[in-house]
Design a protein around this motif. Structure first.
Motif, PDB file in Angstrom:
ATOM      1  N   GLU A   1       0.842  -1.210   0.000  1.00 23.64           N
ATOM      2  CA  GLU A   1       0.000   0.000   0.000  1.00 23.64           C
ATOM      3  C   GLU A   1       0.874   1.256   0.000  1.00 23.64           C
ATOM      4  OE1 GLU A   1      -3.347   2.023  -0.472  1.00 23.64           O
ATOM      5  OE2 GLU A   1      -3.241  -0.166  -0.378  1.00 23.64           O
ATOM      6  N   LYS A   2       1.946   1.247   0.791  1.00 24.07           N
ATOM      7  CA  LYS A   2       2.866   2.393   0.811  1.00 24.07           C
ATOM      8  C   LYS A   2       3.509   2.611  -0.557  1.00 24.07           C
ATOM      9  CE  LYS A   2       4.291   2.222   5.658  1.00 24.07           C
ATOM     10  NZ  LYS A   2       5.424   1.974   6.573  1.00 24.07           N
ATOM     11  N   LEU A   3       3.908   1.522  -1.226  1.00 25.00           N
ATOM     12  CA  LEU A   3       4.498   1.640  -2.542  1.00 25.00           C
ATOM     13  C   LEU A   3       3.509   2.177  -3.556  1.00 25.00           C
ATOM     14  CD1 LEU A   3       6.649  -1.640  -2.808  1.00 25.00           C
ATOM     15  CD2 LEU A   3       7.480   0.702  -2.822  1.00 25.00           C
ATOM     16  N   ARG A   4       2.315   1.716  -3.488  1.00 22.50           N
ATOM     17  CA  ARG A   4       1.295   2.170  -4.429  1.00 22.50           C
ATOM     18  C   ARG A   4       0.987   3.657  -4.195  1.00 22.50           C
ATOM     19  NH1 ARG A   4      -1.607  -3.202  -3.189  1.00 22.50           N
ATOM     20  NH2 ARG A   4      -0.719  -4.531  -4.781  1.00 22.50           N
ATOM     21  N   ASP A   5       0.953   4.082  -2.947  1.00 20.68           N
ATOM     22  CA  ASP A   5       0.708   5.483  -2.616  1.00 20.68           C
ATOM     23  C   ASP A   5       1.862   6.366  -3.094  1.00 20.68           C
ATOM     24  OD1 ASP A   5      -1.733   4.903  -1.496  1.00 20.68           O
ATOM     25  OD2 ASP A   5      -1.005   4.938   0.586  1.00 20.68           O
ATOM     26  N   SER A   6       3.084   5.878  -2.953  1.00 21.87           N
ATOM     27  CA  SER A   6       4.228   6.692  -3.384  1.00 21.87           C
ATOM     28  C   SER A   6       4.258   6.839  -4.907  1.00 21.87           C
ATOM     29  CB  SER A   6       5.537   6.077  -2.883  1.00 21.87           C
ATOM     30  OG  SER A   6       5.779   4.845  -3.507  1.00 21.87           O
ATOM     31  N   ASP A   7       3.771   5.857  -5.636  1.00 20.38           N
ATOM     32  CA  ASP A   7       3.703   5.964  -7.099  1.00 20.38           C
ATOM     33  C   ASP A   7       2.674   7.008  -7.520  1.00 20.38           C
ATOM     34  OD1 ASP A   7       5.663   4.099  -7.499  1.00 20.38           O
ATOM     35  OD2 ASP A   7       4.287   2.421  -7.858  1.00 20.38           O
ATOM     36  N   ARG A   8       1.596   7.158  -6.785  1.00 18.06           N
ATOM     37  CA  ARG A   8       0.533   8.123  -7.115  1.00 18.06           C
ATOM     38  C   ARG A   8       0.985   9.555  -6.866  1.00 18.06           C
ATOM     39  NH1 ARG A   8      -3.904   4.887  -3.814  1.00 18.06           N
ATOM     40  NH2 ARG A   8      -3.698   2.953  -4.956  1.00 18.06           N
TER      41      ARG A   8
ATOM     42  N   TYR B   1       4.038  10.913  -7.342  1.00 17.20           N
ATOM     43  CA  TYR B   1       4.923  11.440  -8.377  1.00 17.20           C
ATOM     44  C   TYR B   1       4.237  11.387  -9.667  1.00 17.20           C
ATOM     45  CZ  TYR B   1       8.438  11.119  -4.769  1.00 17.20           C
ATOM     46  OH  TYR B   1       9.149  11.259  -3.611  1.00 17.20           O
TER      47      TYR B   1
END
Length: 113
Positions: A104-111, A113
């Motif tokens: 979830e953290k990775l997916r949020d960080s992609d959104r 940028y």
């Protein structure tokens, strides 16, 4: 400077005491045979625990005693992997929760940028 040089005496730890009155520790020699055919002896104290194997002085292979005495086989522990150590601390449901959080953290960080 030549006048102050020590003549006839090497530099290092040499003693000029004689061995008169000195009692040496009791010793015993133990013979070993190398797999490549080398034969050698090693001197041990009488009080020492005698090994069953010794590294060959010529080739470095492990040599066995000439008198045929064999040691007990050591019980080898299985190698612990990172997964084994992780499983000691966490259960599968806990690991699944942690994985879900990290994804979830990775997916949020992609959104962002």
């Amino acid at each position: 400077m030549a006048d102050r040089a020590l003549r006839g005496v090497g530099l290092g730890s040499k003693t000029f005491e004689d061995e008169q009155g000195v009692e040496f520790a009791e010793r015993q020699s133990l013979a070993f045979d190398c797999p490549k055919g080398h034969h050698f002896t090693v001197t041990f104290s009488v009080e020492a625990d005698l090994p069953t194997e010794w590294e060959c002085k010529k080739c470095g292979l492990m040599s066995t005693r000439s008198d045929g005495v064999v040691g007990e086989e050591k019980v080898e522990k299985p190698v612990r992997t990172h997964w084994d150590m992780l499983r000691e601390r966490r259960s599968i449901p806990e690991l699944e929760d942690i994985l879900a959080e990290q994804l979830e953290k990775l997916r949020d960080s992609d959104r962002i940028y």
